[in-house]
Design an enzyme around this catalytic site. Structure first.
Site, PDB file in Angstrom:
ATOM      1  N   ASP A 178     113.270  60.471  17.912  1.00 18.84           N
ATOM      2  CA  ASP A 178     113.623  61.794  17.419  1.00 18.84           C
ATOM      3  C   ASP A 178     112.731  62.160  16.240  1.00 18.84           C
ATOM      4  O   ASP A 178     112.439  61.328  15.376  1.00 18.84           O
ATOM      5  CB  ASP A 178     115.094  61.780  16.989  1.00 18.84           C
ATOM      6  CG  ASP A 178     115.625  63.153  16.652  1.00 18.84           C
ATOM      7  OD1 ASP A 178     115.592  64.033  17.522  1.00 18.84           O
ATOM      8  OD2 ASP A 178     116.087  63.343  15.508  1.00 18.84           O
ATOM      9  N   GLU A 226     104.715  42.885  21.298  1.00 20.17           N
ATOM     10  CA  GLU A 226     105.192  41.511  21.137  1.00 20.17           C
ATOM     11  C   GLU A 226     106.226  41.174  22.214  1.00 20.17           C
ATOM     12  O   GLU A 226     106.166  40.110  22.836  1.00 20.17           O
ATOM     13  CB  GLU A 226     105.811  41.365  19.746  1.00 20.17           C
ATOM     14  CG  GLU A 226     106.477  40.030  19.488  1.00 20.17           C
ATOM     15  CD  GLU A 226     107.251  40.051  18.177  1.00 20.17           C
ATOM     16  OE1 GLU A 226     108.295  39.369  18.102  1.00 20.17           O
ATOM     17  OE2 GLU A 226     106.820  40.747  17.231  1.00 20.17           O
TER      18      GLU A 226
END
Length: 547
Positions: free
Chosen positions: A209, A259
């Site tokens: 957002d 990752e």
């Protein structure tokens, strides 16, 4: 050529506004169990994933975009156990799950903001937000002249512990949504923790957002046009949005996603709500080490004109696709007037044409190279509910301004699933339950069961378009060439040979390809493209390109 590993490049994601999707408890509010129950419907439609609106603990002043706890589930929507069931069910169906994360601001009931209110000016607790002394006599005026996007000043004054009027805090939206101070390293560290919390629960990524927000000008100076955000309902104030430091945040978040991807080969996605002035600035957010994608809102805001659509599509293909990302096309979301209504306005000539234009726009969007996001109810052809009475309106824009001009409740009315009267199957097993926003009687015409039974419905158009889209090669990586076409007609051919043409006018024109179309938004005889209609063909080699 890129491998299938990059699933997001041509994905079609369905936005689930949780409180309006499906209610499993009969309290009139949709919930996570309702989303889980609706997954087979979404699988049948053919989407690749879902984006869930905020379901975190929240006082719901802005329906969850005022977050009090970023690592929980509001009891209104269920609990973490139900969330885990939802993620597992989606995975079994091959549906990706994206969460809506709100890093620009939190709730005024967040524990850290409560600590800030109790603390002294200049304290470490207040440094997590934008607290400042007021201007004018006795600090009675806001620190600067900025206005909230929801109307009114962007500052509210607090009462200090001794009872005296005190400092002011910044909120670019409602006063219940204080902005985080991202120049404080504590905030970045906390959001790293939040991302890992949800990634550890198996999600596939985040919709971010206000992704052009976070940082404010360090000196918080006055704006030359302080009411621009409220007037446009967009991130216009250059002092409050699109600061250069924000790109370091997205590099950090991308590294966290990479990752997790490296651990199991499941690529996690970051898609941002990026509202910036130009496609070129938009492209900066989707560089190879930042967000994977960012919503391209220019298509949503373009008027129903062939030249306007061509311009924004060309700019997106040139500036955004040129970064190595793909364009993320969108026609609707929970903040916008629904396309069926929007494309029928504002001229009298437009009235009645909204549904036909919305169908044509859907086929155009699904034909464009890149990803696409569908807002719930678009596949049903739902119109905007424009006559909700004042006493049921919940949008903080209405509370702050008293104006109905830009309220968002009309696109958030709960979905109709079945039956002839409200709640139209929205509330499970409780026919007397009242949805949190009232559904009009005419919603019976748009109910899901009726849409599935009618092969001419919006639902079948979307489903057929998604099926064909899935069969076509190189969609995410594709290019397009514009074709010669009459005035008011937009036509292009993609690198894989798919031709798409849209007649923005009302009179029929010759089709760019002579044969019967693969799919069309309305009746489309061979060789003819009727008004307010879009169609797909496979190239026969006779169409001619233009500059």
């Amino acid at each position: 050529m890129l491998s299938k590993y990059h699933w997001w490049r041509d994905a079609v994601i369905y936005q689930v506004y949780v409180r309006s999707f499906l209610d499993s408890t009969g309290d009139g509010v949709g919930d996570l169990a309702g989303v889980r129950a609706g997954l087979p419907y979404l699988k049948k439609l053919g989407v690749d994933g879902i984006w869930l609106s905020p379901f975190y603990p929240s006082p719901q002043h802005d329906h969850g975009y005022d977050v009090a706890d970023y690592c929980g589930v509001d009891p209104l929507f269920g609990d973490l156990a139900e969330f885990d069931l939802l993620v597992a069910a989606a995975r079994r169906l091959g549906i990706k799950v994206l969460l809506d994360i709100v890093p620009n601001h939190c709730s005024s009931e967040h524990p850290w903001f409560a600590q800030a209110l109790a603390a002294e000016p200049g304290s470490a607790a207040r440094a997590r937000f934008h607290f400042a002394d007021g201007s004018g006599a006795d600090g009675a005026e806001p620190p600067n002249n900025w206005h909230s996007m929801f109307g009114g000043p962007a500052w509210s004054r607090v009462t200090e512990a001794d009872g005296r009027p005190g400092q002011w805090y910044l909120h670019m939206f409602a006063s219940e949504q204080p902005d985080w101070n991202w120049r404080n390293p504590e905030i970045g560290a906390e959001f790293d923790r939040i991302l890992r919390f949800w990634l550890d629960r198996g999600i596939d990524g985040f919709r971010i957002d206000v992704a052009a927000g976070l940082f404010k000008h360090p000196e918080l100076p006055d704006s030359n046009d302080p009411e621009a955000d409220a007037r446009t309902r967009d991130s216009v104030n250059p002092l409050a949005w699109n600061q250069p430091e924000v790109h370091e945040v997205w590099r950090q978040w991308r590294s966290i996603c990479e990752e997790y991807t490296a651990r199991d080969g499941r690529e996690r996605l970051l898609v941002g709500e990026v509202s910036v002035p130009t496609a070129r600035e938009h492209a900066l957010y989707v560089r190879s080490d930042e967000l994977h994608q960012a919503f391209f809102f220019d298509l949503l805001s373009a008027p129903w004109e062939a030249d306007a659509f061509r311009k924004v599509i060309s700019e997106a293909m040139q500036d955004i696709a040129g970064t190595g990302s793909t364009v993320t096309w969108v026609l609707n979301n929970h903040d916008q007037v629904r396309t069926v209504t929007r494309y029928g306005e504002p001229t009298p000539e437009g009235s009645g044409l909204g549904p036909a234009r919305a169908r044509a726009a859907a086929l155009l969007m699904l034909a464009l190279p890149g990803a696409a996001y569908i807002y719930q109810g678009e596949e049903l052809g739902l119109p905007e509910v424009v006559d909700l009475p004042d006493d049921v309106l919940t949008d903080p824009i209405f509370r702050r301004t008293g104006s109905r001009a830009r309220i968002r409740d009309g696109c958030r009315v709960p979905l109709p699933w079945s039956g002839q009267a409200s709640p139209f199957g929205f509330t499970s097993g409780v026919e007397s339950a009242k949805p949190w926003l009232p559904q009009p009687d005419y919603f019976a015409e748009y109910a899901t069961d009726r849409a599935l039974a009618d092969t001419r419905s919006f639902w079948h158009l979307y489903r057929d378009g998604l099926q064909l889209r899935a069969q076509l090669p190189q969609l995410g990586e594709g290019t397009l060439r514009w074709l010669d076409s009459p005035p008011g007609v937009l036509a292009f051919v993609r690198g894989d040979g798919l031709v798409c043409a849209v007649n923005f006018g009302t009179a029929p024109t010759p089709a760019p390809v002579s044969g019967t179309p693969l799919l069309s938004s309305g009746p489309c005889p061979a060789g003819v493209l009727p008004g307010s209609t879009a169609a797909w063909w496979m190239s026969d080699g006779t169409e001619s390109a233009t500059a």
